[in-house]
Structure formats: structure tokens, C-alpha cells
Design a protein around this motif. Structure first.
Motif, mmCIF file in Angstrom:
data_model
loop_
_atom_site.group_PDB
_atom_site.id
_atom_site.type_symbol
_atom_site.label_atom_id
_atom_site.label_comp_id
_atom_site.label_asym_id
_atom_site.label_seq_id
_atom_site.Cartn_x
_atom_site.Cartn_y
_atom_site.Cartn_z
ATOM 1 N N THR A 316 36.589 46.408 48.811
ATOM 2 C CA THR A 316 35.744 46.401 47.625
ATOM 3 C C THR A 316 36.447 45.659 46.490
ATOM 4 O O THR A 316 37.651 45.375 46.561
ATOM 5 N N LYS A 317 35.685 45.398 45.421
ATOM 6 C CA LYS A 317 36.278 44.724 44.268
ATOM 7 C C LYS A 317 37.439 45.545 43.701
ATOM 8 O O LYS A 317 38.512 44.998 43.406
ATOM 9 N N ASP A 318 37.237 46.867 43.575
ATOM 10 C CA ASP A 318 38.302 47.724 43.046
ATOM 11 C C ASP A 318 39.524 47.716 43.943
ATOM 12 O O ASP A 318 40.667 47.720 43.456
ATOM 13 N N ILE A 321 41.433 44.371 43.554
ATOM 14 C CA ILE A 321 42.165 44.368 42.281
ATOM 15 C C ILE A 321 43.424 45.226 42.396
ATOM 16 O O ILE A 321 44.511 44.836 41.950
ATOM 17 N N ALA A 322 43.276 46.406 43.014
ATOM 18 C CA ALA A 322 44.426 47.291 43.203
ATOM 19 C C ALA A 322 45.495 46.630 44.056
ATOM 20 O O ALA A 322 46.694 46.720 43.753
ATOM 21 N N LEU A 391 44.968 52.299 39.888
ATOM 22 C CA LEU A 391 44.011 51.378 40.516
ATOM 23 C C LEU A 391 43.752 51.759 41.970
ATOM 24 O O LEU A 391 42.628 51.595 42.477
ATOM 25 N N GLU A 394 41.373 54.617 41.868
ATOM 26 C CA GLU A 394 40.052 54.133 41.479
ATOM 27 C C GLU A 394 39.343 53.479 42.666
ATOM 28 O O GLU A 394 38.132 53.659 42.858
ATOM 29 N N ALA A 395 40.106 52.748 43.490
ATOM 30 C CA ALA A 395 39.519 52.095 44.660
ATOM 31 C C ALA A 395 39.039 53.118 45.681
ATOM 32 O O ALA A 395 37.955 52.976 46.263
ATOM 33 N N HIS A 398 35.901 55.098 44.488
ATOM 34 C CA HIS A 398 34.677 54.298 44.440
ATOM 35 C C HIS A 398 34.310 53.748 45.818
ATOM 36 O O HIS A 398 33.476 52.835 45.901
ATOM 37 N N GLU A 486 36.184 36.777 39.293
ATOM 38 C CA GLU A 486 36.198 38.188 38.910
ATOM 39 C C GLU A 486 36.991 38.335 37.614
ATOM 40 O O GLU A 486 38.080 37.762 37.474
ATOM 41 N N PHE A 488 38.461 41.253 34.839
ATOM 42 C CA PHE A 488 38.724 42.661 34.571
ATOM 43 C C PHE A 488 39.896 42.730 33.605
ATOM 44 O O PHE A 488 40.597 41.741 33.392
ATOM 45 N N HIS A 494 42.800 55.025 29.842
ATOM 46 C CA HIS A 494 41.366 55.022 30.127
ATOM 47 C C HIS A 494 40.739 56.364 29.777
ATOM 48 O O HIS A 494 39.623 56.661 30.224
#
Length: 769
Positions: A316-318, A321-322, A391, A394-395, A398, A486, A488, A494
Motif C-alpha cells: 500500500t501507499k502507507d 512510505i514506511a 509509519l 500506520e501501514a 491501514h 506521491e 506526503f 500527530h
């Protein structure tokens, strides 16, 4: 870009004649090579962060689809900065760490070679070129791991690493060739436009499996992970460079680079998530039982690599990024911890965690570096590790609704174990009371403790200003992996949320585990009881069985007797010919199509048969050679009868020369020793007769095949046009089949050398007998 890749290779070759200068006080000058390369790549941070990328192509072997195609985008830039940036620290560190070593020039030669190989790997935009550099990293790492080649453990570890990564390289090459054939190109960028063709092809699962095997072997994923702890026998600069920041992440780079090509499907997702998840849990658990500092770092490195594979599988995008952030996070704190371990070993002579304590009193700057690196590895707020860990959570949170809970639990458990492992490596040796035996220890050269301190401080600096890294490094990296823009922003805070709660639980539980867990030889012995079901034991057992089978096969098939080789070759040829004749159906001979037999032909064949019988039955070598020559001359006559005078002359010349050479050789050899018995003679006769019958059947079948002249017409039409030759036979031999002729000449040359050596042989009378 080509020069940056070649610079290390050139430096490595120059060390051969000028390596003695590395043993002088000017040896540190070589360390400025990676510094200059780092500055070169750093100038691309801004343009690549703004969405640009750079390519360079130089023709190399276009006929094979291999060109020097290089591409610098966000992903390759991140790895190039790691290779050269951490490489700069390693070069300065190693110059002090190995000061006075008699092979320091050799070490830096290998290190320069490895740096170039890694740069070539991450910059390559051609699959075959990437594979060349991939294998070069394995070869150079073999020399680096086995640098202390006077020690059996080092040699064994180097061979194990080369065997595992080399096996993965074999599968990777097969996957690349299949992928190139499916897509019709070996250009990596061009493959992104053919994703649907690749993933809808029936061989896609095989392609993915082969590429994944290459990646997971290089990145020490379960069950091929065991080579990495063994590689810790290498000098500490090697461990810090290869096994924390560069070589082991080559597999991660490969998966990231091919993610937009092979990813985005269930095969990719579930395979990598399973492999990465199992690896990160398994290795993190094992790190708690190690008493050797390098062992702790080795297993925690394997676990971190598992996390990266896990995130790339999630896709996934998350998750991407992680992964982009965690690559840099891990490289900074793990390289620092490895260098700190090297300092401790260098000054105390041990890496045993049951002995080491209180070293902050004598190694304060090193203790500060260890403390900061350990905090980053644990994900304490205001460190870069805190951003990376958040991160990851978060991945997983989600992810898909049916998996997010299990994935998050696995990530939390892994990070709790890694918090404890990081504290064991970075804090434990410096806390407590200093043992008496370490009172005389002093700080090493500044070139040794400044690099780990610098890396540890960067982990804190990036943690305080994560926005810069997110915008200029992690963002372009994620864009390259996802193959789409992308944006971010990385932030320190947060607010109060579930991710922050998970981070707090991780830190608290990991710290508690650190204080309650006491690594000891007893615990290490307990976990060693499970070695018989470990992947290492099973793979080594399989390797032993392969060696036993190879020994048996070699003794049976390669026993050193030429007659044995000829027998097996002929038997195998008979089986193939018989099988092909069987597939062709029954043989129908049309006798009316055969030409009548003349008196001359019958006479020649009778002479030929008589010569063969004489060759077989005689006990004299000289008589056998003469009889064999009669067979050759009889064949020459048959060529003449069938209007092939050129073949007859060639056969006559070769046969005469062979007879002369045989006579000269046999004159120098000892007397003939006949070991053949009746059973052997009958066996050979049956094999020979069957072979003759099969060839006769082949000849008869050929006679009844429809005649086509396409090939002969091609040679006749183009012999003069393409090769400027009027003799078609000569043109075929020299031009159209030039490679065949060249290798035949090579074989004849080797045979001539053998004959010459036999002619020059001078045996004693006792040897002749």
C-alpha cells in the motif's frame, strides 16, 4: 554515472601496483573517494526531489541486449547516498581499525570493488547489467567475509555466503531471462509499460518465484537467513558496510525496483508478507539469546530486513512510505552499532555481553554514540527511529480489514523484541561497574569513534527535522517504487492516537524485556537444542547428501579411463537415436530407390571389414594403427566412388597424418597391457554392432525423406554476396560456421600440445615396465 561506477573499479585495480602507499600515513586519502562520490550524488537531491530523473546509456553488447543503461531516480539516489555516505565513514574507520595490517591494501581493493558493484547494481536500468553487478557484489563480499583467510571459520563463512547468494543469483538470472522474453525487452523502465502483458502471462508465477528467490537469499530471509550470522566472522568494517546498509539491502532494492512490475497482485502480496513476517519474528526472537554483540546485531538486522520485505509485500501507499523511511532509519543506527561493536572488540578483545559493562568510564564518546543509536533503534521520540516505527504501525493499521489486526500484532511484537536487542547492543556494554581488567582501556583513534557518533547524531537530527527527509529523500523514493507521484509530509507529532499508544507500549514492553532478559551461555545452549530442525541444519544436511551423490557419480562416471568415457557416450547416443527412430514410426525400405552395388564397392567393403577384424584381434599396437589406416583409406575410396573427391583428399591427408603421429607416440609409450577379458570384448562388440545398425537405419530413413534445398540454396546464393568467396565449402567453414571452425582449431591445438608432450616424454626403464 558511468564514471562513478567505474571509479571504484579503477581504484581497486590501481591498488595492485600502488597498494603499498595505503600502509603509510597517507593511506587515509583513499577514503575521500566515497566522499567525492557522495557529494556528486548529493547535488541531485533537489532536482530529483522536484520530480526529475536522469538517464545515461552507452552501447556495450547490443546484440545480446546488454547496454550500459543507468538511471538515477529517487530509489537509486537513496541507495547511492547510503553506499557512498556510509561508505565514507567505513573507509575512514577501516583505515584506523586495520592500521598496520599487512593486507590492508588488499582489503581496500576488495572494498572499492564492492562499492562499485553496489553502485552499478542500484543505478542499472538493464536487467542483465543489473545481474552482472549483482554477482560482482557476491564475489567481492566473498573476499571481504573471508578476509582473515588464515582462519577456518572465516573461510567457511565466506563459502556459505557465496553458496547461498550464488544460488539465488542463478535463479535471478533465470527469472530475468524469462521476464525479458515475455516482455520483449531487458530495459527495466520499459517493463513498467508492459505490466499487463507480464502479469497475465502463464509463466508469471514462475518469474516472480525466481526473482523473489534471488532477492530473499541476498537479503537473508527465512529459510536462507543463516549465512548472515556466519558472515560476522568478517572484520567489523565489513559487517557495518555490507551487512547493515548495503549488500543485504540489495535484495530489498530489487523487490522495490520490481514492485511496480511484479507487484499489486495476491501472489506478490501474500508471499512477501509471509516470508517477511516470519523472518522478522523469528530473527527478533533469536536476537534475545545471543551473547555475542555481533550475533545480536546480525539477528536484529535479519529481523529489520524481514520488516522491509513485509512492507513491500503489503504494497500500500502507507507501507511503501514506511519502507522508504525505514531503509534510511535502519542503515543509520545499525551501521553505528556495528562500528561501536568493532571499537569495543578492538579495545577489550571481546564481544561477550556477559562480560562487557561499565565501558562509559573509558569510552565516553563511544557510549554516547551507542546510547543515541540504541534510542533510535527503539523508536524513542525525537529520533528518526520513532518516525520509522510509527509509519510501520500506520501501514499495518491501514491494511485490509481482515488482516490489519494480525499484521499490527506481528509488527508490535517484533519491535518490542528489537527494542530489547538495540538496548543490549548499544547500552548494556556501557552501563554498570567497570571490570578491573578494562581499567587500562583508552579511546581509539578519532577516525574510529567519530564515524559512529556522526551516524548516531544524524539519527537524532533527522528525527527532529523529518520534514526535510520526507520531502527530498523518502518522497522521491516512494514515488519511484509506486511508479506514480506521491506527496506526503513527515511530522514529529500527530496528536494522541492509536499509533502513539502502540509506540508507547512498544517502548515500555521492550525496556521491561531488556531489564528482565539476561543473555547467558545456558540460554544459548538451550536454544541450540533446536538446531536439528533449523533451516541451516536441514540445508547443510542436503548439501552433504549432494556431495555424497557427486562423489558416487564422479567415481562411476569419471573414472579416468578413456574407454569408459567412450562407452558411456556411445550408449547415450544409441538411446537418443533409438528413441528418435521409435518416434518416427516403422521403417519402410524402398529397395528400388537404392543404386546397384558395384564390384569395386563390394571389394572395398570387404577390405574395410578385414581391416576392422585385424584391428580388433591383433596384440600389436603398430599393427592396429596400420589396420586402422587401411579403414581410413577404404573410406577415402568410397568417397571417390560417390563423387566426393574433396572429402576423399581431406580424409586421405588426415588419415596419413594421424598414422604418422600415432606411430611416433606409440614408439615412446610403454609396452601394451591388455586388460580386456572375453566378457568385455563381447560387451563392446554388441555396443558397436548396435551403433552401426542404428546409424544404418538413420541413413535409410534419410534416403526416404523428401529432399529440400533451402539451406544449400541459401549458401549458394549468399556465399559470394556476403562472404566474397567462390568456394562454398570454404565459406561455410570460415564464415557461416566460423565459430565451429574456431573451436575445432582450439581442440586440435590442445591435442597437438598433448601429442608434443608425449613426444618429449622420457621414461625410465622401470617406468616403461
Amino acid at each position: 554515472m558511468l564514471f562513478t561506477v567505474l571509479s571504484g573499479l579503477i581504484s581497486s585495480s590501481l591498488i595492485v601496483p600502488f597498494g603499498r602507499f595505503l600502509k603509510t600515513k597517507w593511506g587515509f586519502i583513499l577514503a575521500f573517494l566515497p566522499v567525492l562520490l557522495f557529494l556528486y550524488f548529493a547535488q541531485y537531491i533537489v532536482p530529483i526531489g522536484q520530480g526529475s530523473y536522469f538517464v545515461q546509456s552507452t552501447s556495450w553488447v547490443p546484440s545480446l541486449g546488454i547496454n550500459l543503461d543507468f538511471k538515477l531516480d529517487g530509489l537509486s539516489l537513496l541507495f547511492a547516498l547510503l553506499i557512498t555516505g556510509i561508505g565514507s565513514c567505513i573507509f575512514f574507520y577501516a583505515n584506523a581499525y586495520l592500521k598496520g595490517h599487512r593486507y590492508i591494501d588488499r582489503f581496500f581493493g576488495y572494498l572499492c570493488l564492492f562499492m562499485s558493484a553496489m553502485l552499478g547494481l542500484v543505478l542499472s536500468d538493464n536487467m542483465l547489467l543489473l545481474f552482472i553487478f549483482w554477482e560482482l557484489t557476491s564475489i567481492s563480499s566473498f573476499f571481504l567475509i573471508g578476509f582473515n583467510n588464515d582462519k577456518n571459520d572465516s573461510r567457511k563463512s565466506a563459502l556459505t555466503a557465496l553458496s547461498i547468494t550464488g544460488l539465488g543469483g542463478f535463479f535471478l538470472l533465470a527469472g530475468f531471462i524469462l521476464l525479458g522474453n515475455i516482455a520483449g525487452t531487458y530495459h527495466i523502465t520499459a517493463l513498467i509499460g508492459k505490466v499487463s502483458i507480464i502479469q497475465q502471462h502463464p509463466l508469471f508465477p514462475l518469474v516472480f518465484g525466481l526473482v523473489a528467490l534471488g532477492a530473499i537469499t541476498k537479503s537473508a530471509q527465512f529459510p536462507f537467513h543463516f549465512w548472515l550470522p556466519g558472515a560476522m566472522k568478517a572484520p567489523t568494517p565489513v559487517s557495518a558496510y555490507l551487512h547493515s546498509a548495503t549488500m543485504v539491502k540489495a535484495g530489498i532494492y530489487l523487490l522495490a525496483r520490481f514492485s511496480p512490475i511484479l507487484g499489486g497482485n495476491p501472489i506478490w502480496m501474500y508471499s512477501l508478507m509471509a516470508i517477511g513476517g516470519l523472518t522478522m519474528l523469528y530473527a527478533a526472537f533469536h536476537s534475545l539469546f545471543r551473547t555475542d554483540l555481533k550475533g545480536v546485531l546480525a539477528y536484529s538486522t535479519i529481523s529489520a530486513l524481514g520488516i522491509l520485505v513485509f512492507l513491500l509485500g503489503l504494497g500500500t501507499k502507507d507501507a511503501i512510505i514506511a519502507a522508504s523511511v525505514f531503509i534510511l532509519v535502519h542503515a543509520l543506527y545499525k551501521a553505528a552499532l556495528f562500528l561501536i561493536t568493532g571499537i569495543i572488540d578492538h579495545e577489550t578483545g571481546t564481544r561477550d555481553l556477559t562480560i562487557l559493562r561499565g565501558l562509559r568510564r573509558v569510552l565516553m564518546p563511544v557510549a554516547i554514540a551507542g546510547f543515541l543509536a540504541a534510542l533510535s533503534s527503539a523508536g524513542i521520540p525525537l529520533t528518526f527511529g520513532f518516525i520509522g516505527k510509527d509509519l510501520i504501525y500506520e501501514a499495518t493499521l491501514h491494511a485490509t480489514p481482515d488482516l490489519f489486526l494480525y499484521l499490527t500484532i506481528a509488527a508490535v511484537v517484533t519491535n518490542i523484541l528489537l527494542v530489547s536487542a538495540g538496548f543490549m547492543a548499544g547500552i548494556k556494554p556501557f552501563m554498570g561497574k567497570l571490570p578491573e581488567q578494562f581499567n587500562t582501556i583508552h579511546l581509539p583513534y578519532k577516525a574510529m569513534w567519530i564515524p559512529p557518533l556522526l551516524l548516531a547524531v544524524l539519527g537524532v537530527v533527522f528525527g527532529c527535522i523529518p520534514g526535510l527527509i520526507g520531502e527530498w529523500i523518502a518522497g522521491p523514493t516512494a514515488t519511484s517504487i509506486l511508479a506514480k507521484p506521491e506527496t506526503f509530509q513527515l511530522k514529529i507529532w500527530h496528536g494522541f492516537n492509536l499509533i502513539l499508544l502502540l509506540s508507547a507500549i512498544t517502548i515500555a514492553a521492550g525496556t521491561l524485556l531488556y531489564f528482565t532478559n539476561r543473555p547467558s551461555e545456558k540460554k544459548l545452549a538451550w536454544i541450540a537444542n533446536f538446531n536439528k530442525i533449523s533451516p541451516e541444519y536441514i540445508i547443510r544436511l542436503c548439501a552433504q547428501e549432494i556431495v555424497l551423490f557427486s562423489t558416487f557419480f564422479t567415481n562411476k562416471m569419471h573414472n579416468g579411463y578413456l574407454r569408459s568415457y567412450l562407452l558411456k557416450i556411445i550408449l547415450f547416443a544409441e538411446l537418443l537415436i533409438a528413441y528418435q527412430l521409435y518416434l518416427g514410426g516403422p521403417l519402410h525400405i524402398k529397395w528400388e530407390t537404392l543404386s546397384p552395388v558395384s564390384f569395386y564397392e563390394v571389394t572395398t567393403v570387404c577390405i574395410l571389414i578385414g581391416a576392422i577384424v585385424l584391428t580388433i584381434r591383433t596384440s600389436s599396437r603398430l599393427t592396429a594403427v596400420v589396420a586402422t589406416s587401411v579403414v581410413g583409406y577404404a573410406i577415402c575410396l568410397i568417397f571417390v566412388f560417390y563423387s566426393a573427391p574433396d572429402l576423399a583428399m581431406t580424409q586421405f591427408t588426415i588419415d596419413t597424418l594421424t598414422v604418422v603421429l600415432f606411430v611416433l607416440v606409440l614408439f615412446k609409450l610403454p609396452s601394451f597391457l591388455n586388460l580386456a577379458n572375453r566378457r568385455t570384448i563381447i560387451r563392446d562388440a554388441v555396443v558397436a554392432i548396435v551403433f552401426g545398425i542404428l546409424l544404418s537405419m538413420v541413413a535409410l530413413r534419410v534416403l526416404h525423406e523428401p529432399t529440400t534445398t533451402n539451406i544449400s540454396d541459401f549458401y549458394g546464393d549468399y556465399a559470394y554476396v556476403l562472404a566474397k568467396g567462390k568456394n562454398v565449402v570454404n565459406v561455410i567453414l570460415v564464415d557461416f560456421r566460423g565459430f565451429d571452425t574456431m573451436f575445432e582449431i582450439v581442440v586440435l591445438s590442445i591435442a597437438a600440445l598433448g601429442v608434443y608432450s608425449l613426444l618429449k616424454l622420457r621414461l625410465k626403464s622401470s617406468d616403461k615396465e
